[in-house]
Scaffold this motif. Structure first.
Motif, PDB file in Angstrom:
ATOM      1  N   MET A  63      32.937  11.197  42.952  1.00  0.00           N
ATOM      2  CA  MET A  63      33.406  10.504  44.170  1.00  0.00           C
ATOM      3  C   MET A  63      31.904  10.673  45.221  1.00  0.00           C
ATOM      4  N   PRO A  64      31.423   9.522  45.799  1.00  0.00           N
ATOM      5  CA  PRO A  64      30.212   9.392  46.442  1.00  0.00           C
ATOM      6  C   PRO A  64      30.178  10.213  47.758  1.00  0.00           C
ATOM      7  N   SER A  65      29.216  10.636  47.880  1.00  0.00           N
ATOM      8  CA  SER A  65      29.054  11.392  49.384  1.00  0.00           C
ATOM      9  C   SER A  65      29.447  10.786  50.672  1.00  0.00           C
ATOM     10  N   THR A  66      30.040  11.159  51.688  1.00  0.00           N
ATOM     11  CA  THR A  66      30.394  10.556  52.860  1.00  0.00           C
ATOM     12  C   THR A  66      29.121  10.737  53.872  1.00  0.00           C
ATOM     13  N   ILE A  67      27.960  11.288  53.221  1.00  0.00           N
ATOM     14  CA  ILE A  67      26.966  11.592  54.090  1.00  0.00           C
ATOM     15  C   ILE A  67      25.614  11.024  53.753  1.00  0.00           C
ATOM     16  N   ARG A  68      24.981  10.109  54.529  1.00  0.00           N
ATOM     17  CA  ARG A  68      23.829   9.751  54.156  1.00  0.00           C
ATOM     18  C   ARG A  68      22.921  10.458  55.256  1.00  0.00           C
ATOM     19  N   VAL A  69      21.650  11.017  54.538  1.00  0.00           N
ATOM     20  CA  VAL A  69      20.707  11.407  55.398  1.00  0.00           C
ATOM     21  C   VAL A  69      19.007  11.133  55.292  1.00  0.00           C
ATOM     22  N   ARG A  70      18.442  10.956  56.252  1.00  0.00           N
ATOM     23  CA  ARG A  70      17.115  10.744  56.061  1.00  0.00           C
ATOM     24  C   ARG A  70      16.247  11.807  57.127  1.00  0.00           C
TER      25      ARG A  70
ATOM     26  N   VAL B 293      15.371  14.067  62.003  1.00  0.00           N
ATOM     27  CA  VAL B 293      16.536  13.917  61.131  1.00  0.00           C
ATOM     28  C   VAL B 293      17.476  12.934  61.425  1.00  0.00           C
ATOM     29  N   GLN B 294      17.875  12.034  60.578  1.00  0.00           N
ATOM     30  CA  GLN B 294      19.002  10.913  60.967  1.00  0.00           C
ATOM     31  C   GLN B 294      20.055  11.245  59.947  1.00  0.00           C
ATOM     32  N   ALA B 295      21.384  11.148  60.430  1.00  0.00           N
ATOM     33  CA  ALA B 295      22.503  11.327  59.717  1.00  0.00           C
ATOM     34  C   ALA B 295      23.639  10.278  59.889  1.00  0.00           C
ATOM     35  N   LEU B 296      24.149   9.776  58.843  1.00  0.00           N
ATOM     36  CA  LEU B 296      25.242   8.817  59.114  1.00  0.00           C
ATOM     37  C   LEU B 296      26.514   9.588  58.121  1.00  0.00           C
ATOM     38  N   ILE B 297      27.611   9.613  58.738  1.00  0.00           N
ATOM     39  CA  ILE B 297      28.665  10.529  58.321  1.00  0.00           C
ATOM     40  C   ILE B 297      29.911   9.354  58.422  1.00  0.00           C
ATOM     41  N   GLN B 298      30.653   9.304  57.107  1.00  0.00           N
ATOM     42  CA  GLN B 298      31.618   8.416  56.909  1.00  0.00           C
ATOM     43  C   GLN B 298      32.978   9.253  57.213  1.00  0.00           C
ATOM     44  N   HIS B 299      33.615   9.001  58.209  1.00  0.00           N
ATOM     45  CA  HIS B 299      34.836   9.939  58.518  1.00  0.00           C
ATOM     46  C   HIS B 299      35.839   9.092  59.631  1.00  0.00           C
ATOM     47  N   PRO B 300      36.925   8.958  59.470  1.00  0.00           N
ATOM     48  CA  PRO B 300      37.761   8.580  60.562  1.00  0.00           C
ATOM     49  C   PRO B 300      37.791   9.051  61.961  1.00  0.00           C
ATOM     50  N   MET B 301      37.551  10.359  62.004  1.00  0.00           N
ATOM     51  CA  MET B 301      37.389  10.957  63.313  1.00  0.00           C
ATOM     52  C   MET B 301      38.500  10.659  64.390  1.00  0.00           C
ATOM     53  N   GLU B 302      39.754  10.732  63.687  1.00  0.00           N
ATOM     54  CA  GLU B 302      41.194  10.429  64.660  1.00  0.00           C
ATOM     55  C   GLU B 302      41.331  11.623  65.740  1.00  0.00           C
TER      56      GLU B 302
ATOM     57  N   PRO C 294      48.003  10.953  63.277  1.00  0.00           N
ATOM     58  CA  PRO C 294      47.600  12.378  63.221  1.00  0.00           C
ATOM     59  C   PRO C 294      46.209  12.648  63.389  1.00  0.00           C
ATOM     60  N   ALA C 295      45.923  13.843  64.100  1.00  0.00           N
ATOM     61  CA  ALA C 295      44.248  14.253  64.281  1.00  0.00           C
ATOM     62  C   ALA C 295      43.880  14.620  62.916  1.00  0.00           C
ATOM     63  N   HIS C 296      42.694  13.881  62.726  1.00  0.00           N
ATOM     64  CA  HIS C 296      41.742  13.998  61.830  1.00  0.00           C
ATOM     65  C   HIS C 296      40.330  14.119  62.060  1.00  0.00           C
ATOM     66  N   PHE C 297      39.406  14.878  62.299  1.00  0.00           N
ATOM     67  CA  PHE C 297      38.220  14.968  62.723  1.00  0.00           C
ATOM     68  C   PHE C 297      37.272  16.212  62.299  1.00  0.00           C
ATOM     69  N   ILE C 298      35.920  15.696  62.239  1.00  0.00           N
ATOM     70  CA  ILE C 298      35.101  17.010  61.722  1.00  0.00           C
ATOM     71  C   ILE C 298      35.014  18.170  62.614  1.00  0.00           C
ATOM     72  N   GLN C 299      35.156  19.354  62.256  1.00  0.00           N
ATOM     73  CA  GLN C 299      35.238  20.367  63.268  1.00  0.00           C
ATOM     74  C   GLN C 299      33.836  21.053  63.394  1.00  0.00           C
TER      75      GLN C 299
ATOM     76  N   LYS D 246      34.490   7.449  65.267  1.00  0.00           N
ATOM     77  CA  LYS D 246      34.634   7.111  63.707  1.00  0.00           C
ATOM     78  C   LYS D 246      33.049   6.890  63.307  1.00  0.00           C
ATOM     79  N   ASP D 247      32.854   7.431  62.144  1.00  0.00           N
ATOM     80  CA  ASP D 247      31.519   7.379  61.437  1.00  0.00           C
ATOM     81  C   ASP D 247      30.331   7.793  62.370  1.00  0.00           C
ATOM     82  N   PRO D 248      30.459   9.015  62.748  1.00  0.00           N
ATOM     83  CA  PRO D 248      29.583   9.573  63.598  1.00  0.00           C
ATOM     84  C   PRO D 248      27.979   9.535  63.088  1.00  0.00           C
ATOM     85  N   TYR D 249      27.030   9.425  64.342  1.00  0.00           N
ATOM     86  CA  TYR D 249      25.465   9.140  63.615  1.00  0.00           C
ATOM     87  C   TYR D 249      24.982  10.277  64.540  1.00  0.00           C
ATOM     88  N   VAL D 250      23.914  10.947  63.814  1.00  0.00           N
ATOM     89  CA  VAL D 250      23.356  12.325  64.425  1.00  0.00           C
ATOM     90  C   VAL D 250      22.005  12.122  64.355  1.00  0.00           C
TER      91      VAL D 250
END
Length: 103
Positions: free
Chosen positions: A1-8, A18-27, A40-45, A67-71
């Motif tokens: 399974m490919p990572s949900t995180i892309r980081v540079r 640092v820059q990161a893009l995370i694939q997540h529905p964040m409901e 239903p709630a589904h989010f990164i804690q 959804k798909d947060p960028y940091v």
């Protein structure tokens, strides 16, 4: 399974950006679907960035993040070739992590 995180991560002088893009529905748990039923709630804690075994960025999140947060952030002390570890865990117990080298 490919990572949900892309980081540079790039170093310039004594600052590492640092820059990161995370694939997540964040409901949030407050949105309804097309049938009018609550999704239903589904989010990164917790999102953690580590360098040299030390946490350099820690975020405790709830359902208010999109959804798909960028940091993007910067810290002092990283060098080219060092590794950055990024990891997250969500409210359903799922998690992912990735390690990237500082360019």
């Amino acid at each position: 399974m490919p990572s949900t995180i892309r980081v540079r991560a790039a170093n310039s002088g004594d600052i590492t950006e640092v820059q990161a893009l995370i694939q997540h529905p964040m409901e949030s748990g407050f949105v309804k679907d097309a049938k009018g039923e609550t999704i239903p709630a589904h989010f990164i804690q917790q999102l953690t960035f580590e360098h040299d075994g030390k946490t350099v960025f820690l975020a405790d999140w709830g359902g208010g993040i999109s959804k798909d947060p960028y940091v993007k952030f910067a810290f002092k002390g990283g060098k080219k070739g060092d590794e950055i570890k990024v990891s997250w865990i969500d409210n359903k117990g799922a998690s992912d992590s990735i390690t990237a080298k500082i360019a």
